[in-house]
Design an enzyme around this catalytic site. Structure first.
Site, PDB file in Angstrom:
ATOM      1  N   LYS A  76       0.861  -1.188   0.000  1.00  0.00           N
ATOM      2  CA  LYS A  76       0.000   0.000   0.000  1.00  0.00           C
ATOM      3  C   LYS A  76       0.896   1.237   0.000  1.00  0.00           C
ATOM      4  O   LYS A  76       1.923   1.270   0.695  1.00  0.00           O
ATOM      5  CB  LYS A  76      -0.893  -0.037   1.242  1.00  0.00           C
ATOM      6  CG  LYS A  76      -1.910   1.104   1.317  1.00  0.00           C
ATOM      7  CD  LYS A  76      -2.826   0.948   2.540  1.00  0.00           C
ATOM      8  CE  LYS A  76      -3.839   2.067   2.649  1.00  0.00           C
ATOM      9  NZ  LYS A  76      -4.730   1.925   3.819  1.00  0.00           N
ATOM     10  N   SER A 151      -9.778   2.185   2.989  1.00  0.00           N
ATOM     11  CA  SER A 151      -8.874   2.932   2.147  1.00  0.00           C
ATOM     12  C   SER A 151      -7.893   2.059   1.377  1.00  0.00           C
ATOM     13  O   SER A 151      -7.273   2.525   0.432  1.00  0.00           O
ATOM     14  CB  SER A 151      -8.088   3.924   3.005  1.00  0.00           C
ATOM     15  OG  SER A 151      -7.236   3.221   3.908  1.00  0.00           O
ATOM     16  N   SER A 175     -10.046  -0.276   7.138  1.00  0.00           N
ATOM     17  CA  SER A 175      -9.478  -0.185   5.785  1.00  0.00           C
ATOM     18  C   SER A 175      -8.818  -1.434   5.232  1.00  0.00           C
ATOM     19  O   SER A 175      -8.466  -1.452   4.057  1.00  0.00           O
ATOM     20  CB  SER A 175      -8.487   0.960   5.711  1.00  0.00           C
ATOM     21  OG  SER A 175      -9.183   2.166   5.601  1.00  0.00           O
TER      22      SER A 175
END
Ligand code: GLN
Length: 481
Positions: A76, A151, A175
């Site tokens: 990420k 997210s 997330s």
């Protein structure tokens, strides 16, 4: 080759069915061909990946390769990677190239993983739909008109689209679990402190935890075994021995007591989602588990408490982005104040600015006690709900999200509707507990996630439970592509 799970890749590499270089080339070309439809990557690190794959192949040839040697993954874009841009999906960090690796990246590198690239996300991890990225929204591989969740939507979508077998992600209020639920992937947020936060751009430091997203519980166990470590560089890192989370996957779960919180099946829950979750609970009964009715009475206070605490911490954490030291700087500032104001005004997107405003307000003199202290008191009550429930049961199960994925743009004009997306996931972070999401069915051909919340440090047991479910069901094998 892109259909292989991490466990299968480990076996295939060791039995010389294919090399890491071949696999890496194959996945890089898939990303190049297909990712324009999903936008799941912000950066693709082709040269780094091929170098790491080459080194892995050499190591594999010696017969003494570390656990994940040659396994391609993605990180990420909130997780710092040495020499590779780490943007946090923000214009503010569009030009930021960290001179070091986060501890999780170091840990994964040290067991031989190959980094294919950095995945898209909501800006500074603020969001539940992956629409707040400076690099544009991520699309759900199950239907590109729908959001993948956020997210960590890029990590989840990349795994669901079979571009990469596993990816790192972070979870402050859901997330990891929410995008896993919406894309039919398996994701785990560890106990607070289990995985080092060092080198991960801070959103809300008392809630942030990194964890893996992959195609099944076994693969999540492989990744977590490498990611979790005690790290003196993170003062909240727990001093616990290194654990092999794959060791207990096959243990029996016949004596399992599953708490089913009545508050998780009330108003606002989509009927199809509820039905799939009930089916999963029946499956666990068939496996010998007992369902126990429990209550988490402060559930409805989780969102209001979180949306004071998270923005408060974010407003402090994000004050470092001032246009002076690093990150975006506005053109031709007239004075220092103008430099601060325009760098932050131009560098941060709308949702990030909203959080900074809310957080700064909640922390300001005269409001601190009314909002921030109150929210911390509610946080304690939420934690106590779980402590009481875990006196009676081993794990808690329910839906990960109130409904399957929604259409792109559907909740953009209504931040509160977006915040409600995390109603079942946020309390876990407030309490610091481990949580995971795994596929448990489809509604109108869109995935539904089952959430498992465990007691502190019970990740091995949760993965065992998830793995046993995945031995008798095929939902995790349903593919978007
Ligand atoms: N959706 C929540 C938020 O916007 C949680 C995000 C997260 O876990 N990083 O804050």
């Amino acid at each position: 080759m892109h259909q292989l799970t991490i466990a299968e890749i480990i076996r295939g590499l060791r039995s010389k069915e294919f090399s890491s270089t071949e696999l890496t080339h194959h996945l890089l070309s898939r990303i190049q061909q297909l990712d324009s439809s999903y936008n799941s990557f912000i950066s693709v690190t082709e040269e780094l990946a091929l170098n790491q794959a080459k080194a892995a192949d050499k190591c594999l040839a010696t017969g003494e390769a570390p656990a994940l040697c040659g396994v391609p993954i993605a990180h990420k874009d909130i997780i710092c990677t040495n020499g590779v841009r780490t943007s946090c999906a923000s214009k503010m960090l569009d030009n930021f190239i960290p001179p070091y690796d986060a501890t999780v990246v170091e840990n994964l590198n040290s067991v031989g993983t190959v980094t294919l690239g950095k995945t898209n996300m909501d800006e500074f991890a603020m969001g539940s739909s992956n629409e707040s990225s400076y690099y544009g929204p991520v699309k759900n591989p199950w239907n590109t008109g729908y959001v993948p969740g956020g997210s960590s939507g890029g990590s989840a979508a990349a795994v669901a689209a079979l571009l990469v077998p596993g990816a790192t992600a972070t979870d402050t209020g859901g997330s990891i679990r929410q995008p896993a639920a919406l894309t039919n992937t398996t994701g785990l947020k560890p106990t607070y402190g289990r995985v080092s936060r060092w080198g991960i751009v801070a959103y809300a430091s008392s809630l942030d935890q990194a964890g893996p997203i992959a195609r099944n519980a076994e693969d999540v166990a492989y990744l977590l075994s490498a990611m979790a470590s005690h790290d003196p560089k993170d003062s909240t890192s727990l001093d616990r021995p290194q654990t092999d989370y794959t060791a207990k996957l096959n243990d029996s779960i016949t004596d399992l007591k599953i708490g089913v919180p009545r508050e998780y099946f009330g108003e606002g829950l989509n009927a199809g989602t509820a039905a799939r979750v009930q089916d999963a609970l029946k499956e666990f009964e068939k496996l010998g588990a007992e369902l126990v009715d429990v209550s988490l009475p402060h559930t409805e206070l989780a969102i209001p408490a979180y949306y004071v605490i998270a923005p408060a911490e974010a407003s402090a954490n994000l004050s470092r982005f001032d246009g002076v030291r690093y990150g975006y700087r506005c053109e031709e500032p007239s004075d220092l104040r103008d430099l601060y104001m325009r760098s932050r005004g131009e560098g941060f997107g709308e949702e990030v600015q909203r959080r900074i405003l809310v957080g700064t307000y909640a922390l300001s003199a005269g409001y601190y006690d009314a909002y921030y202290n109150k929210a911390q008191q509610v946080r304690r009550l939420i934690k106590q709900d779980f402590v009481q429930a875990f006196e009676k049961v081993d794990v808690i199960m329910g839906p990960t999200t109130p409904s399957p994925a929604f259409k792109l743009g559907a909740k953009n004009s209504d931040p509160v509707a977006m915040y409600l997306e995390d109603i079942y996931t946020i309390a876990t972070n407030l309490a610091g507990l481990p949580g995971m999401s795994l596929p448990c069915g489809l509604v109108d051909n869109m995935p539904v996630g089952l959430q498992i919340t465990g007691n502190y440090l019970d990740e091995a047991r949760m993965l065992n439970i998830a793995h046993q479910y995945q031995q008798v069901t095929d939902w995790h094998k349903a593919s978007a592509v």
